[in-house]
Design an enzyme around this catalytic site. Structure first.
Site, PDB file in Angstrom:
ATOM      1  N   ASP A 273       0.825  -1.208   0.000  1.00  4.26           N
ATOM      2  CA  ASP A 273       0.000   0.000   0.000  1.00  4.26           C
ATOM      3  C   ASP A 273       0.862   1.262   0.000  1.00  4.26           C
ATOM      4  O   ASP A 273       1.942   1.280   0.588  1.00  4.26           O
ATOM      5  CB  ASP A 273      -0.896  -0.018   1.244  1.00  4.26           C
ATOM      6  CG  ASP A 273      -2.060   0.937   1.143  1.00  4.26           C
ATOM      7  OD1 ASP A 273      -2.379   1.359   0.021  1.00  4.26           O
ATOM      8  OD2 ASP A 273      -2.652   1.263   2.188  1.00  4.26           O
TER       9      ASP A 273
ATOM     10  N   ASN B  32       1.539   3.334  -2.957  1.00  2.00           N
ATOM     11  CA  ASN B  32       2.265   3.671  -4.186  1.00  2.00           C
ATOM     12  C   ASN B  32       2.011   5.104  -4.639  1.00  2.00           C
ATOM     13  O   ASN B  32       2.943   5.858  -4.932  1.00  2.00           O
ATOM     14  CB  ASN B  32       1.873   2.711  -5.312  1.00  2.00           C
ATOM     15  CG  ASN B  32       2.388   1.312  -5.089  1.00  2.00           C
ATOM     16  OD1 ASN B  32       3.410   1.116  -4.433  1.00  2.00           O
ATOM     17  ND2 ASN B  32       1.700   0.321  -5.628  1.00  2.00           N
ATOM     18  N   ARG B  33       0.743   5.487  -4.703  1.00  2.00           N
ATOM     19  CA  ARG B  33       0.412   6.830  -5.201  1.00  2.00           C
ATOM     20  C   ARG B  33       0.847   7.916  -4.215  1.00  2.00           C
ATOM     21  O   ARG B  33       1.326   8.983  -4.625  1.00  2.00           O
ATOM     22  CB  ARG B  33      -1.083   6.918  -5.487  1.00  2.00           C
ATOM     23  CG  ARG B  33      -1.514   6.072  -6.680  1.00  2.00           C
ATOM     24  CD  ARG B  33      -2.974   6.274  -7.043  1.00  2.00           C
ATOM     25  NE  ARG B  33      -3.875   5.862  -5.970  1.00  2.00           N
ATOM     26  CZ  ARG B  33      -5.201   5.954  -6.045  1.00  2.00           C
ATOM     27  NH1 ARG B  33      -5.766   6.448  -7.140  1.00  2.00           N
ATOM     28  NH2 ARG B  33      -5.970   5.549  -5.041  1.00  2.00           N
TER      29      ARG B  33
ATOM     30  N   HIS C 263       3.264   3.176  -8.895  1.00  2.00           N
ATOM     31  CA  HIS C 263       2.911   1.788  -9.186  1.00  2.00           C
ATOM     32  C   HIS C 263       4.088   1.060  -9.841  1.00  2.00           C
ATOM     33  O   HIS C 263       4.349  -0.110  -9.538  1.00  2.00           O
ATOM     34  CB  HIS C 263       1.703   1.730 -10.117  1.00  2.00           C
ATOM     35  CG  HIS C 263       0.431   2.231  -9.502  1.00  2.00           C
ATOM     36  ND1 HIS C 263      -0.036   1.766  -8.286  1.00  2.00           N
ATOM     37  CD2 HIS C 263      -0.483   3.147  -9.937  1.00  2.00           C
ATOM     38  CE1 HIS C 263      -1.180   2.381  -8.001  1.00  2.00           C
ATOM     39  NE2 HIS C 263      -1.461   3.215  -8.970  1.00  2.00           N
TER      40      HIS C 263
ATOM     41  N   SER D 271      -7.512  -5.200  -5.375  1.00  2.00           N
ATOM     42  CA  SER D 271      -8.715  -5.616  -4.660  1.00  2.00           C
ATOM     43  C   SER D 271      -9.946  -5.466  -5.548  1.00  2.00           C
ATOM     44  O   SER D 271      -9.917  -4.794  -6.584  1.00  2.00           O
ATOM     45  CB  SER D 271      -8.891  -4.770  -3.391  1.00  2.00           C
ATOM     46  OG  SER D 271      -9.256  -3.439  -3.728  1.00  2.00           O
TER      47      SER D 271
ATOM     48  N   ASN E 250     -10.656  -1.889  -5.848  1.00  2.00           N
ATOM     49  CA  ASN E 250      -9.813  -1.173  -6.806  1.00  2.00           C
ATOM     50  C   ASN E 250     -10.387  -1.196  -8.216  1.00  2.00           C
ATOM     51  O   ASN E 250     -10.069  -0.331  -9.042  1.00  2.00           O
ATOM     52  CB  ASN E 250      -8.407  -1.784  -6.855  1.00  2.00           C
ATOM     53  CG  ASN E 250      -7.611  -1.582  -5.591  1.00  2.00           C
ATOM     54  OD1 ASN E 250      -6.731  -2.392  -5.276  1.00  2.00           O
ATOM     55  ND2 ASN E 250      -7.892  -0.526  -4.834  1.00  2.00           N
TER      56      ASN E 250
ATOM     57  N   ARG F 138     -11.785   1.963  -9.925  1.00  2.00           N
ATOM     58  CA  ARG F 138     -10.983   3.113 -10.337  1.00  2.00           C
ATOM     59  C   ARG F 138     -11.198   3.410 -11.822  1.00  2.00           C
ATOM     60  O   ARG F 138     -11.748   2.600 -12.558  1.00  2.00           O
ATOM     61  CB  ARG F 138      -9.503   2.851 -10.049  1.00  2.00           C
ATOM     62  CG  ARG F 138      -9.185   2.773  -8.563  1.00  2.00           C
ATOM     63  CD  ARG F 138      -7.700   2.588  -8.316  1.00  2.00           C
ATOM     64  NE  ARG F 138      -7.406   2.551  -6.881  1.00  2.00           N
ATOM     65  CZ  ARG F 138      -6.187   2.400  -6.373  1.00  2.00           C
ATOM     66  NH1 ARG F 138      -5.142   2.275  -7.185  1.00  2.00           N
ATOM     67  NH2 ARG F 138      -5.998   2.378  -5.057  1.00  2.00           N
TER      68      ARG F 138
ATOM     69  N   ARG G   6       1.312  -4.683   6.523  1.00  2.00           N
ATOM     70  CA  ARG G   6       0.707  -3.629   5.704  1.00  2.00           C
ATOM     71  C   ARG G   6       1.567  -2.382   5.763  1.00  2.00           C
ATOM     72  O   ARG G   6       1.910  -1.894   6.841  1.00  2.00           O
ATOM     73  CB  ARG G   6      -0.715  -3.287   6.152  1.00  2.00           C
ATOM     74  CG  ARG G   6      -1.327  -2.196   5.257  1.00  2.00           C
ATOM     75  CD  ARG G   6      -2.815  -2.021   5.403  1.00  2.00           C
ATOM     76  NE  ARG G   6      -3.318  -1.110   4.363  1.00  2.00           N
ATOM     77  CZ  ARG G   6      -4.600  -0.867   4.135  1.00  2.00           C
ATOM     78  NH1 ARG G   6      -5.528  -1.481   4.868  1.00  2.00           N
ATOM     79  NH2 ARG G   6      -4.970  -0.046   3.176  1.00  2.00           N
TER      80      ARG G   6
ATOM     81  N   SER H 108      -8.630  -4.248   5.766  1.00  2.00           N
ATOM     82  CA  SER H 108      -9.479  -3.968   4.602  1.00  2.00           C
ATOM     83  C   SER H 108      -9.965  -5.236   3.911  1.00  2.00           C
ATOM     84  O   SER H 108     -10.050  -5.291   2.683  1.00  2.00           O
ATOM     85  CB  SER H 108      -8.719  -3.077   3.600  1.00  2.00           C
ATOM     86  OG  SER H 108      -8.323  -1.861   4.201  1.00  2.00           O
TER      87      SER H 108
END
Length: 256
Positions: free
Chosen positions: A34, A36-37, A52, A80, A83, A86, A205, A213
């Site tokens: 978790d 990346n952005r 990414h 996920s 995701n 998006r 995580r 999550s």
């Protein structure tokens, strides 16, 4: 000018490895990659997709770290079910990156045994077929087992497991009473995406988020959880070793 932290890292790494020598270690590590952005944004990149790409390169490193310390199985959470909501441009980028990651892990010289865990029917057909075709090439590999969680949701997995269990019972001609009698935790476990594999001993995580999550919702019931503020692209081998050290110092109770 000397970079003191960089000089100290090798010393700290050797210290961690020494502490881990002979210590109890996880056989199965699951990791939520978790941040990346957020990493790309804070690093000043205009194109956040760079996060990414950098994060994808880290996955191969993680597998090598696991191999170095005899972790037999690693599950990597890449996409996920949530995701999938998006925007299409970002999703296409993620599909391409994930496809490349799986291809790299499936190379003969990498020697990983790759398995897909997720509801693949939710993915674009061409992408899912690419993944399936690639992982088939790893069936005879003998190295670290790697689960790629893609199109994965913890609730969806349990729903799919129950459906599969009921379908199997129907095909066997069982009555409703027989089905009710046969349903227990073990029966459901045998129909999960990870059927036949041990539950994760340790779940990691990154990015500072302190929740799972829905990741491996069923399997992580008794897992040890380790959170770090480090974003996934910046996750280092010493961070991984610190997680293992922390795990080795915990007393696992398995709900008792």
């Amino acid at each position: 000018m000397l970079n003191l932290p960089r000089l100290l890292y090798p010393l700290y790494e050797r210290r961690l490895l020494k502490e881990l020598n002979g210590a109890r270690q996880p056989g199965h590590v699951a990791i939520m990659c978790d941040g990346n952005r957020r990493w790309a944004r804070e690093a000043g990149f205009v194109d956040l997709s760079h996060g990414h790409r950098v994060g994808a390169k880290k996955i191969g490193e993680l597998v090598r770290w696991c191999d170095d310390v005899d972790v037999d199985l690693v599950t990597v959470y890449l996409l996920s079910t949530e995701n999938l909501g998006r925007d299409e441009a970002e999703l296409q980028l993620l599909y391409d990156i994930i496809g490349d990651v799986v291809a790299e892990l499936s190379l003969p010289e990498t020697n990983c045994r790759v398995r897909l865990v997720g509801h693949l029917d939710l993915l674009p057909k061409e992408f899912a077929e690419r993944l399936r075709g690639t992982v088939c090439e790893t069936v005879d590999h003998t190295g670290v087992a790697v689960n790629i969680a893609v199109g994965y949701g913890g609730r969806q997995e349990i729903v799919d497991a129950v459906r599969d269990l009921l379908t199997s019972a129907r095909d066997e001609g069982k009555t409703l009473d027989e089905v009710i009698e046969s349903v227990d935790a073990q029966a459901i476990s045998t129909h999960l995406y990870t059927s036949g594999q041990p539950d994760p001993d340790l779940v990691i995580r990154t990015s500072g988020e302190q929740r799972l999550s829905g990741f491996m919702l069923w399997q992580s019931a008794y897992s040890e959880i380790w959170f770090t503020d480090t974003y996934w692209p910046a996750f280092r081998r010493i961070d991984f070793l610190r997680a293992l050290r922390d795990y080795s110092q915990r007393s696992r109770r398995f709900g008792k």
